[in-house]
Design a protein around this motif. Sequence first.
Motif, mmCIF file in Angstrom:
data_model
loop_
_atom_site.group_PDB
_atom_site.id
_atom_site.type_symbol
_atom_site.label_atom_id
_atom_site.label_comp_id
_atom_site.label_asym_id
_atom_site.label_seq_id
_atom_site.Cartn_x
_atom_site.Cartn_y
_atom_site.Cartn_z
ATOM 1 N N ALA A 68 0.837 -1.206 0.000
ATOM 2 C CA ALA A 68 0.000 0.000 0.000
ATOM 3 C C ALA A 68 0.873 1.257 0.000
ATOM 4 O O ALA A 68 0.605 2.218 -0.729
ATOM 5 N N GLU A 69 1.937 1.244 0.776
ATOM 6 C CA GLU A 69 2.826 2.409 0.865
ATOM 7 C C GLU A 69 3.533 2.664 -0.465
ATOM 8 O O GLU A 69 3.629 3.804 -0.929
ATOM 9 N N LYS A 71 2.540 1.733 -3.455
ATOM 10 C CA LYS A 71 1.565 2.159 -4.467
ATOM 11 C C LYS A 71 1.142 3.613 -4.260
ATOM 12 O O LYS A 71 0.936 4.339 -5.225
ATOM 13 N N GLU A 72 1.045 4.039 -3.014
ATOM 14 C CA GLU A 72 0.712 5.450 -2.746
ATOM 15 C C GLU A 72 1.765 6.377 -3.357
ATOM 16 O O GLU A 72 1.437 7.450 -3.861
ATOM 17 N N ARG A 73 3.024 5.981 -3.297
ATOM 18 C CA ARG A 73 4.078 6.794 -3.926
ATOM 19 C C ARG A 73 3.835 6.899 -5.427
ATOM 20 O O ARG A 73 3.996 7.964 -6.025
ATOM 21 N N TYR A 75 0.914 6.574 -6.935
ATOM 22 C CA TYR A 75 -0.295 7.370 -7.162
ATOM 23 C C TYR A 75 0.012 8.860 -7.169
ATOM 24 O O TYR A 75 -0.693 9.635 -7.810
ATOM 25 N N SER A 76 1.062 9.263 -6.474
ATOM 26 C CA SER A 76 1.401 10.692 -6.396
ATOM 27 C C SER A 76 1.851 11.263 -7.730
ATOM 28 O O SER A 76 1.818 12.476 -7.919
ATOM 29 N N LEU A 83 -5.618 6.971 -12.528
ATOM 30 C CA LEU A 83 -5.868 6.550 -11.145
ATOM 31 C C LEU A 83 -7.270 5.971 -10.976
ATOM 32 O O LEU A 83 -7.490 5.090 -10.139
ATOM 33 N N LYS A 87 -5.855 1.928 -9.531
ATOM 34 C CA LYS A 87 -5.738 1.677 -8.092
ATOM 35 C C LYS A 87 -6.161 0.257 -7.708
ATOM 36 O O LYS A 87 -5.822 -0.218 -6.632
#
Length: 198
Positions: A68-69, A71-73, A75-76, A83, A87
Amino acid sequence: MEHVLPQVQEHRKAAYDIDPLFLNRWSARSYRPDPVADDVLYSLLEAAHWAPSGNNEQPWRFVIARTAEEKERFYSFINEGNLIWCKQAPVLVLLVSKTVSSRGTTLRTHAFDAGAAWGYLALEATRKGLVTRAMGGYDRDKAREVLGIPDGFEPQIVIAIGHPGEKDALPEALQEREQPTQRVPLSELVYEGAFSAK
């Protein structure tokens, strides 16, 4: 995989005899969030790393996001339009190419060679019953900053990898586009002897 899949048959037909794998590979947007097993993911990367490259420089590099961490990077720096669907993909990969050869000269074919690696990865994913989609819609400068990509390497595409999902899991606007696409006739792409603009 020895035959053209039923959902592909209605949209694609080759004019000449080719392996069905080439028709079965298409760029899906709907993914089940189920994880991709390590050995399966690394088999796709293994296939990619056997792609041909100029002077065997093998300029491709793969930055993988699965947690999750991580993938969040990603997504930025991925554009909003991507997106909406990506996701759900359990794996995102940034394909990066090395722009300087082992001799210290400019590697003019780095992007071309990285494209060959992407093609190999996509075909192996299809062979294993997975789907992939390459995205050009992302902020390359932000990806470079967020992922610590140094000079001498060029971000190319973000690749979504996963198990195929249902069309109706997508927003309505994307549902009608969630199908294999046809290609222009080969006769419009091939010139014998010299180029001819048509």
